[in-house]
Design a protein around this motif. Structure first.
Motif, short mmCIF file in Angstrom:
data_model
loop_
_atom_site.label_atom_id
_atom_site.label_comp_id
_atom_site.label_asym_id
_atom_site.label_seq_id
_atom_site.Cartn_x
_atom_site.Cartn_y
_atom_site.Cartn_z
N SER A 275 0.86 -1.17 0.00
CA SER A 275 0.00 0.00 0.00
C SER A 275 0.90 1.22 0.00
O SER A 275 2.00 1.20 0.56
CB SER A 275 -0.92 0.00 1.22
OG SER A 275 -0.16 0.05 2.40
N LEU B 164 -8.48 -5.94 -5.75
CA LEU B 164 -8.44 -4.49 -5.90
C LEU B 164 -8.50 -4.17 -7.39
O LEU B 164 -7.74 -4.74 -8.18
CB LEU B 164 -7.16 -3.91 -5.33
CG LEU B 164 -6.98 -4.02 -3.81
CD1 LEU B 164 -6.32 -5.33 -3.45
CD2 LEU B 164 -6.16 -2.88 -3.31
N CYS B 165 -9.39 -3.29 -7.75
CA CYS B 165 -9.44 -2.77 -9.12
C CYS B 165 -8.74 -1.42 -9.08
O CYS B 165 -9.08 -0.56 -8.27
CB CYS B 165 -10.89 -2.63 -9.58
SG CYS B 165 -11.00 -1.96 -11.25
N CYS B 166 -7.75 -1.26 -9.94
CA CYS B 166 -6.89 -0.07 -9.90
C CYS B 166 -6.74 0.53 -11.29
O CYS B 166 -6.98 -0.13 -12.30
CB CYS B 166 -5.50 -0.45 -9.39
SG CYS B 166 -5.46 -1.34 -7.84
N SER C 191 -4.01 4.09 -2.75
CA SER C 191 -3.12 3.72 -3.85
C SER C 191 -2.20 2.59 -3.43
O SER C 191 -1.99 2.33 -2.25
CB SER C 191 -2.31 4.94 -4.31
OG SER C 191 -1.60 5.50 -3.23
N VAL D 229 -6.48 2.96 -6.33
CA VAL D 229 -7.46 1.91 -6.11
C VAL D 229 -8.85 2.50 -6.28
O VAL D 229 -9.19 3.51 -5.66
CB VAL D 229 -7.29 1.30 -4.69
CG1 VAL D 229 -8.34 0.24 -4.43
CG2 VAL D 229 -5.88 0.73 -4.53
N VAL E 228 -12.60 -2.29 -3.96
CA VAL E 228 -12.00 -3.37 -3.18
C VAL E 228 -13.09 -4.37 -2.79
O VAL E 228 -14.20 -3.98 -2.44
CB VAL E 228 -11.35 -2.83 -1.88
CG1 VAL E 228 -10.81 -3.95 -1.02
CG2 VAL E 228 -10.27 -1.81 -2.19
N SER F 83 -5.93 -5.34 -12.13
CA SER F 83 -6.51 -5.95 -10.94
C SER F 83 -5.37 -6.53 -10.11
O SER F 83 -4.38 -7.03 -10.65
CB SER F 83 -7.54 -7.04 -11.29
OG SER F 83 -6.93 -8.18 -11.84
#
Length: 160
Positions: A44, A120-122, A51, A140, A143, A73
């Motif tokens: 993290s 996590l979709c980023c 982020s 991010v 979640v 992802s």
């Protein structure tokens, strides 16, 4: 004639083998289908904005998918997903890697491992080249977490 390795590199490699890391699958959409790699260099970065930092080897299949605003992802593996890690660690080629484990489509059509510890979709915000790797900073956007906390840990060449 034998090649003598740099003592600093030998010491650094030995030190890093003592660093335990959780394992994740980083996935993206490639031109020929989904692309993913196993990664332990993930952390993290900030809570504001949410982020994450991921280090990706420039020789990896995922590297060609990296661009500003590209979706990624991050799928944090659980202890019982050693086979998934092994497949994405190079044991299986893309896109057949996604035949190992229970995969579905998430936001942006990204591959998401359904029974991961967390998904996590980023979206990629910054790319910084350093040595053999690119440091990816991604914001991010969403979640999902499972109830149990049982991460897959990798240390000294073995899963714990």
């Amino acid at each position: 004639m034998s090649i003598v390795e740099d003592p600093l590199l030998c010491g650094f490699r030995a030190a890093m083998r003592r660093l335990a890391s959780s394992v994740a699958i980083v996935a993206a959409r490639g031109e020929a289908g989904p692309v993913g790699i196993a990664a332990t260099s993930i952390t993290s970065l900030t809570m504001d904005p949410p982020s994450i930092l991921v280090c990706v080897n420039r020789a990896s299949s995922l590297h060609a998918c990296l661009a500003i605003d590209a979706p990624l992802s991050i799928n944090l593996l659980s202890r019982d997903q050693v086979e998934v890690s092994a497949a994405f660690g190079g044991g299986v080629q893309n896109p057949q890697r996604f035949e190992v484990g229970l995969w579905g489509n998430g936001e942006y059509g990204l591959p998401m491992l359904k029974d991961a510890q967390a998904n996590l979709c980023c979206v990629v915000d910054r790319l910084v080249e350093y040595g053999t790797h690119t440091i990816v900073i991604a914001q991010v956007e969403s979640v999902a977490c499972c109830n149990a906390v049982n991460p897959l840990i990798y240390q000294d060449g073995v899963y714990l």
